[in-house]
Design a protein around this motif. Structure first.
Motif, mmCIF file in Angstrom:
data_model
loop_
_atom_site.group_PDB
_atom_site.id
_atom_site.type_symbol
_atom_site.label_atom_id
_atom_site.label_comp_id
_atom_site.label_asym_id
_atom_site.label_seq_id
_atom_site.Cartn_x
_atom_site.Cartn_y
_atom_site.Cartn_z
ATOM 1 N N GLU A 17 -0.531 -3.653 -9.352
ATOM 2 C CA GLU A 17 -0.152 -3.482 -7.647
ATOM 3 C C GLU A 17 -0.628 -2.262 -7.102
ATOM 4 N N LEU A 21 -2.690 -1.328 -3.861
ATOM 5 C CA LEU A 21 -2.189 -0.258 -2.825
ATOM 6 C C LEU A 21 -2.744 0.536 -2.446
ATOM 7 N N LEU A 198 5.977 -5.005 -7.513
ATOM 8 C CA LEU A 198 5.454 -4.496 -6.039
ATOM 9 C C LEU A 198 6.535 -3.720 -5.518
ATOM 10 N N GLU A 202 5.346 0.167 -4.788
ATOM 11 C CA GLU A 202 5.294 0.781 -3.267
ATOM 12 C C GLU A 202 6.006 2.081 -3.339
#
Length: 227
Positions: A17, A21, A198, A202
């Motif tokens: 992930e 990003l 995820l 983040e």
């Protein structure tokens, strides 16, 4: 400003992930994992990936060659790769400890050592640890090798921050609580974590870019469970 970012353990979970990003935000990424196919299949223009084993002493030259030829400098290193062993201590052999420590401690140490000459003022080394490695935190049977290895990189981070404090490079460590990843499922079948890969990615994405403005040599506990 576009940054050059190296991330380990990118074939699945949080690392997978994170690559997406940083790529979406316009940064250059070197994605390292023993299995490069998941990232390759994404066909992201600003992402380079090749098979890399933290336990292979000869593999580190590939990193140096790549940075020398393509980037010249590294802004962020995220030591995310890890191996998790859930086994009663009475059955945990010296070989088991070696396997876990080679990836979770020696690999983190060596990759950081190799990358540091390419880092400058305001560069950031982020190492992913675990709440199980935090002194005084809740402990779980079966994780003697894993949690003790995660404790080792917390202290390593503090030592590096002290040794390099005149360089302007920041070193921080994030102790994660339970995150729903394939690795967790393999070690604890059926357990459901409160945080997705995820969601945690983040947080790490933002911390990698900005955390060095506020922290150096610090352990941050990233967990929404008590104790």
């Amino acid at each position: 400003m576009t940054k050059n970012i190296i991330i380990t353990g990118t074939s699945r979970g949080i690392g997978f992930e994170l690559v997406q990003l940083f790529s979406k935000a316009g940064h250059n990424v070197l994605a390292l994992s023993r299995n490069e196919k998941p990232i390759q299949s994404l066909k992201l223009g600003n992402v380079t990936c090749f098979s890399f084993d933290l336990n292979d002493n000869n593999a580190y030259k590939k990193i140096k060659d790549f940075v020398n030829e393509k980037w010249g400098k590294v802004d962020i290193l995220i030591n995310n790769a890890g191996t998790l062993l859930n086994k009663p201590f009475s059955e945990t052999t010296i070989g088991d400890f070696e396997t876990v420590y080679k990836t979770n401690v020696y690999g983190v140490s060596e990759l950081t050592r190799i990358v540091l000459p390419y880092m400058k003022n305001e560069s950031h080394v982020v190492t992913i640890s675990s709440m199980g490695g935090v002194q005084g935190s809740m402990k779980f049977p079966g994780l003697a090798a894993y949690s003790s290895s995660k404790a080792a990189v917390i202290t390593l981070t503090e030592l590096l921050a002290e040794e390099y404090k005149e360089s302007g490079i920041s070193f921080n460590v994030l102790a994660l609580g339970a995150v729903q990843t394939e690795m967790l499922e393999e070690a604890f079948p059926g357990y459901k974590a409160p945080t997705t890969a995820l969601e945690m990615a983040e947080y790490i994405f933002n911390f990698g870019l900005n955390g060095n403005k506020y922290y150096n040599g610090k352990l941050l506990q990233v967990s929404n469970s008590t104790p």
